[in-house]
Design an enzyme around this catalytic site. Sequence first.
Site, PDB file in Angstrom:
ATOM      1  N   GLU A   6      26.233 -15.161  -3.725  1.00  0.00           N
ATOM      2  CA  GLU A   6      26.851 -15.063  -2.401  1.00  0.00           C
ATOM      3  C   GLU A   6      26.585 -16.353  -1.651  1.00  0.00           C
ATOM      4  O   GLU A   6      25.454 -16.833  -1.605  1.00  0.00           O
ATOM      5  CB  GLU A   6      26.274 -13.867  -1.629  1.00  0.00           C
ATOM      6  CG  GLU A   6      26.889 -13.651  -0.252  1.00  0.00           C
ATOM      7  CD  GLU A   6      26.269 -12.453   0.476  1.00  0.00           C
ATOM      8  OE1 GLU A   6      26.182 -11.372  -0.139  1.00  0.00           O
ATOM      9  OE2 GLU A   6      25.843 -12.613   1.643  1.00  0.00           O
ATOM     10  N   GLU A  20      19.063  -9.427  -1.799  1.00  0.00           N
ATOM     11  CA  GLU A  20      18.132 -10.060  -0.855  1.00  0.00           C
ATOM     12  C   GLU A  20      16.828  -9.280  -0.668  1.00  0.00           C
ATOM     13  O   GLU A  20      16.304  -9.164   0.441  1.00  0.00           O
ATOM     14  CB  GLU A  20      18.845 -10.320   0.477  1.00  0.00           C
ATOM     15  CG  GLU A  20      19.995 -11.315   0.311  1.00  0.00           C
ATOM     16  CD  GLU A  20      20.822 -11.546   1.568  1.00  0.00           C
ATOM     17  OE1 GLU A  20      20.573 -10.872   2.588  1.00  0.00           O
ATOM     18  OE2 GLU A  20      21.721 -12.403   1.534  1.00  0.00           O
TER      19      GLU A  20
END
Length: 555
Positions: A340, A221
């Site tokens: 994810e 991220e």
Amino acid sequence: MCASLSKKHHFYGEAALSQSISAQGMGLKLAFVLFLCSLPVILSQENNDVTIIVKASVTEAETDDNFVCATLDWWPPEKCNYQQCPWGKSSIFNLDLNHPYLVRAIEAFRPLRIRVGGSLQDQVKYGIGSLKFSCDPFTKMSGGLFGFSKGCLSIARWDALNLLFQKTGVIVTFGLNALYGRHQVQKGFWQGAWNSSNARDFIEYTISKGYPVDSWEFGNELSGRGVLARVDAEQYGKDLISLKAILDELYRKSRSKPLLVAPGGFFDNQQWYAKLLEVSGPSVLNAMSHHVYNLGSGNDPRIVSKITDPTYLSWFADTFRNVQLTIQRHGPWSSAWVGEAGGAYNSGSRLVSNTFLNSFWYLDQLGMASKYNTKVYCRQTLIGVCTFELSNSALLWHRLMGKGVLSVDISGSPFLRAYAHCRKQKSGVTMLLINLSKSAAFSVTVRNDLNVDLAEGNGIQKDSSFMHGLKQTVSWIGKEASHDSHKREEYHLTAKDGNHLSRTMLLNGNPLQLNKNGEIPALNPLLVSVSSPIIVAPLSIAFVAFPNFEARACA
């Protein structure tokens, strides 16, 4: 719609009065308006009878053989959201690796891909070689990323994890710290080249021990707008080139080479991802990973309605489509992964994440993602938070749905979702049917496009006489008529006592619960004649396997 129609006809009624139209004419107009307003109800009743045509001549996409994946995250027990701290002993650091239930759950998939990574990944040091710091776990720290200090994975723990992985046949994807060596120049923005020394020592040790890491993922991220931290795409691309060179060097004597995966973030900036592919260049990035939390925050009171809203679920298809197009245009050597996915972010939803209802969101995501050539889909997380569907519905997908994805045309209500794949390692086709309606059951007839001539782009004709003739003349297996001797396998998933927020899932009416030895019960189907329709109950899920379905694409 009815309100606007009423206004429209009221206007025409006033004009008609001024022209002395009779009261009888007005009555007919009113009746027509009422008929139009009742059309949605009439149509919804007719739509309970559904026909699905499977386009079995060619696959529209393909997944990896091991599409279903679970994650192991770094979060310590102190990770809390919305007055709940659900992580407990489910992280990489404190999970009981010898628990028999854990071992059996993983072995049921044999093999299961596990992605080791998560939000704290870019604060992890590896306790080996050039590391000049003590190897301590994460602690709460004001001002730290996500409120935690940096942490360290000890070699002893890495050895123990690999003992579990090797014992259970896990396919390992490991997420590396991509912030190591960088510095923060302004809030959330990090600059400087990646320092590869600690990761290199860690990878070298892993190779020396013979630990079979299938893929190394770079960062978590940090892409696009980032989540608390971000890195420029050009620098990220250059660092991928450096990591690829390290992998090529260290694995030069190995029979198999690991994949390189990145950036493991939200697809919120298409230009960032395009530039990453262009800068890193051909044959560097094997898989472009992104994350999915499309249900919003874990405390959103609308989560239940979102999961059962077909329009809401469908909007995320644009993201899968844009990821696919970005790869095709800027990096066709790469493939798409969901690294994810948890539905609701910030540790999931207390109301939904560990219940039967969440399987609807999850399985719909698996079906949707696979249509856009997503190779791997990693569910957050293996143990603890949001794991209800992993040991039930995900296992059925893993065992029944092959990697060949087939297109379908469907008539009827949008509340019935349908996906078709080649059967897993067997001939035939498996369908996934998801009924999002709380009140309507669907009677489903499945047909084969080999005998149905549909005008290109028109989908299924909904004329009742056409559909009646279709049901009488088209075989579900293709060219030969079906017989009662042919059977299909049905796996119907429902909630205990009809409560969609129940934590007990039923398979064909039987509870899916571990036995006293911690073993997953047998997932046995109902054998049903192919000449009868498939009945999908309200708020239920059905996997249906057709062993004799004539599918050229699956040959």
